[in-house]
Write a protein that holds these residues in place. Structure first.
Motif, mmCIF file in Angstrom:
data_model
loop_
_atom_site.group_PDB
_atom_site.id
_atom_site.type_symbol
_atom_site.label_atom_id
_atom_site.label_comp_id
_atom_site.label_asym_id
_atom_site.label_seq_id
_atom_site.Cartn_x
_atom_site.Cartn_y
_atom_site.Cartn_z
ATOM 1 N N UNK A 158 0.819 -1.214 0.000
ATOM 2 C CA UNK A 158 0.000 0.000 0.000
ATOM 3 C C UNK A 158 0.855 1.267 0.000
ATOM 4 N N UNK A 159 2.160 1.137 0.024
ATOM 5 C CA UNK A 159 3.048 2.291 0.133
ATOM 6 C C UNK A 159 3.068 3.093 -1.161
ATOM 7 N N UNK A 160 3.076 4.414 -1.008
ATOM 8 C CA UNK A 160 3.291 5.291 -2.141
ATOM 9 C C UNK A 160 4.728 5.773 -2.169
ATOM 10 N N UNK A 161 5.003 6.724 -3.018
ATOM 11 C CA UNK A 161 6.363 7.250 -3.135
ATOM 12 C C UNK A 161 6.818 7.861 -1.811
ATOM 13 N N UNK A 162 5.932 8.596 -1.141
ATOM 14 C CA UNK A 162 6.287 9.216 0.128
ATOM 15 C C UNK A 162 6.624 8.192 1.202
ATOM 16 N N UNK A 163 5.831 7.114 1.287
ATOM 17 C CA UNK A 163 6.099 6.062 2.273
ATOM 18 C C UNK A 163 7.455 5.406 2.022
ATOM 19 N N UNK A 164 7.712 5.086 0.751
ATOM 20 C CA UNK A 164 8.982 4.438 0.417
ATOM 21 C C UNK A 164 10.157 5.390 0.599
ATOM 22 N N UNK A 165 9.956 6.683 0.344
ATOM 23 C CA UNK A 165 11.028 7.646 0.571
ATOM 24 C C UNK A 165 11.420 7.677 2.044
ATOM 25 N N UNK A 166 10.435 7.553 2.937
ATOM 26 C CA UNK A 166 10.719 7.498 4.363
ATOM 27 C C UNK A 166 11.513 6.250 4.712
ATOM 28 N N UNK A 167 11.133 5.109 4.108
ATOM 29 C CA UNK A 167 11.872 3.857 4.335
ATOM 30 C C UNK A 167 13.304 3.996 3.836
ATOM 31 N N UNK A 168 13.457 4.507 2.601
ATOM 32 C CA UNK A 168 14.792 4.633 2.017
ATOM 33 C C UNK A 168 15.688 5.536 2.874
ATOM 34 N N UNK A 169 15.092 6.550 3.501
ATOM 35 C CA UNK A 169 15.873 7.525 4.262
ATOM 36 C C UNK A 169 16.203 7.055 5.674
ATOM 37 N N UNK A 170 15.379 6.165 6.240
ATOM 38 C CA UNK A 170 15.527 5.853 7.665
ATOM 39 C C UNK A 170 15.891 4.408 7.971
ATOM 40 N N UNK A 171 15.651 3.485 7.050
ATOM 41 C CA UNK A 171 15.828 2.066 7.361
ATOM 42 C C UNK A 171 17.300 1.738 7.604
ATOM 43 N N UNK A 172 17.571 0.998 8.672
ATOM 44 C CA UNK A 172 18.925 0.508 8.943
ATOM 45 C C UNK A 172 19.075 -0.953 8.545
ATOM 46 N N UNK A 173 17.977 -1.681 8.539
ATOM 47 C CA UNK A 173 17.984 -3.079 8.083
ATOM 48 C C UNK A 173 17.367 -3.132 6.687
ATOM 49 N N UNK A 174 18.131 -2.659 5.704
ATOM 50 C CA UNK A 174 17.585 -2.541 4.354
ATOM 51 C C UNK A 174 17.293 -3.891 3.719
ATOM 52 N N UNK A 175 17.946 -4.948 4.207
ATOM 53 C CA UNK A 175 17.708 -6.274 3.646
ATOM 54 C C UNK A 175 16.263 -6.715 3.842
ATOM 55 N N UNK A 176 15.587 -6.152 4.852
ATOM 56 C CA UNK A 176 14.198 -6.513 5.113
ATOM 57 C C UNK A 176 13.271 -6.075 3.986
ATOM 58 N N UNK A 177 13.721 -5.122 3.186
ATOM 59 C CA UNK A 177 12.886 -4.616 2.093
ATOM 60 C C UNK A 177 13.333 -5.111 0.727
ATOM 61 N N UNK A 178 14.432 -5.830 0.692
ATOM 62 C CA UNK A 178 14.952 -6.329 -0.583
ATOM 63 C C UNK A 178 13.961 -7.304 -1.212
ATOM 64 N N UNK A 179 13.579 -7.026 -2.460
ATOM 65 C CA UNK A 179 12.661 -7.904 -3.166
ATOM 66 C C UNK A 179 11.200 -7.528 -3.046
ATOM 67 N N UNK A 180 10.890 -6.502 -2.287
ATOM 68 C CA UNK A 180 9.500 -6.058 -2.160
ATOM 69 C C UNK A 180 9.018 -5.502 -3.510
ATOM 70 N N UNK A 181 7.848 -5.935 -3.931
ATOM 71 C CA UNK A 181 7.305 -5.445 -5.199
ATOM 72 C C UNK A 181 6.613 -4.102 -5.004
ATOM 73 N N UNK A 182 6.686 -3.280 -6.030
ATOM 74 C CA UNK A 182 6.096 -1.934 -5.951
ATOM 75 C C UNK A 182 5.396 -1.602 -7.261
ATOM 76 N N UNK A 183 4.348 -0.812 -7.142
ATOM 77 C CA UNK A 183 3.702 -0.162 -8.282
ATOM 78 C C UNK A 183 3.511 1.289 -7.873
ATOM 79 N N UNK A 184 4.296 2.171 -8.476
ATOM 80 C CA UNK A 184 4.364 3.557 -8.029
ATOM 81 C C UNK A 184 4.148 4.515 -9.191
ATOM 82 N N UNK A 185 3.550 5.654 -8.861
ATOM 83 C CA UNK A 185 3.309 6.708 -9.846
ATOM 84 C C UNK A 185 3.993 7.982 -9.396
ATOM 85 N N UNK A 186 4.697 8.611 -10.314
ATOM 86 C CA UNK A 186 5.371 9.862 -10.011
ATOM 87 C C UNK A 186 5.925 10.469 -11.286
ATOM 88 N N UNK A 187 6.726 11.511 -11.140
ATOM 89 C CA UNK A 187 7.336 12.129 -12.312
ATOM 90 C C UNK A 187 8.861 12.045 -12.215
#
Length: 263
Positions: A158-187
């Protein structure tokens, strides 16, 4: 009627008309524009959807007050029972303070009238690309800070670009998100390293507080023009250095959505 009376009535009527326009006229026009944008679903180009109802309700109250005020005789707004003879004497000998106040009123009236006329003439448009590009590199608390433990267990589908941007900026265990599928809209916006970001503006109340959320996406820099809206389907990949990026499987150029912001 004497010539003196006719001469003194003309500027008084002009001042009364100007006062009514600055007060009632501008308020009524702004209210009509607000209601028009709200009824056509375009008010969310400027404020969050949660605030639309409040803005429209305030516009209705303002418009009702403006209509009621128009029932007053012209000049009634400024008639507080003062001695008119003294007023005429003051008009005949303007003080520097009075001249400065008049200049400020005229300047403010011209600026306010210009804004209202622009709102009537110019079509509503999102400020997504312009705002995002102007705020590239700004530090914001929206997408930085300590890890949010709830992100690790949230449904990332359910994450949008803003949610994922927060994850990308703050996550310390990035391996937990490796392989997560996304469908995102932006420019599309460029990065400092000749890469490409998927960007979306996130607003809390209105476009004034908008913050750009960006995600690095593996796309050739020359494939899409800056500002082109796209839909990206793919997966999140964790690099060896612990950073995250989106590896797309498909990137489709689309028109700007009717609601270009995230909230």
């Amino acid at each position: 009627m004497s010539d003196h009376t006719v001469t003194s009535d003309a500027p008084s009527r002009a001042r009364a008309l100007a006062t009514r326009w600055l007060g009632i006229g501008l308020a009524a026009v702004i209210s009509v524009v607000t209601l028009g944008l709200g009824l056509t679903g375009r008010l969310n180009l400027y404020i969050s959807p949660e605030s639309v109802w409040f803005a429209c309700a305030a516009a209705v109250v303002t418009l009702a007050g403006a209509i009621w005020s128009c029932t007053l005789p012209l000049g009634e707004e400024g008639d507080h029972g003062h001695d008119h003879g003294d007023a005429h004497e003051a008009d005949a000998e303007p003080s520097p303070r009075r001249s400065l106040a008049l200049a400020g009123t005229v300047t403010g009236g011209v600026v306010a009238s210009g804004v209202v006329i622009a709102a009537l003439v110019l079509p509503p448009a999102s400020l997504s690309v312009e705002l995002a590009m102007s705020r590239v590199g700004e530090q914001t608390a929206l997408f930085a800070g300590a890890d949010d433990v709830t992100l690790g267990v949230a449904d990332t589908a359910t994450f949008g670009v803003g949610d994922w941007a927060s994850v990308f900026a703050t996550a310390t265990n990035t391996a937990a998100y490796d392989g997560k599928t996304v469908t995102l809209t932006g420019f599309v916006t460029p990065t400092d390293a000749d890469g490409v970001n998927l960007t979306r503006l996130v607003i809390t109340h209105c476009v004034i507080d908008a913050q750009p959320a960006t995600l690095p996406v593996t796309i050739d820099a020359g494939e899409f023009d800056t500002g082109q809206w796209v839909e990206v389907e793919g997966t999140v990949k964790a690099d060896a250095d612990g950073s995250l990026h989106v590896e797309p499987t498909t990137v489709t150029a689309i028109d700007e959505p009717s609601d270009p912001y995230e909230y």
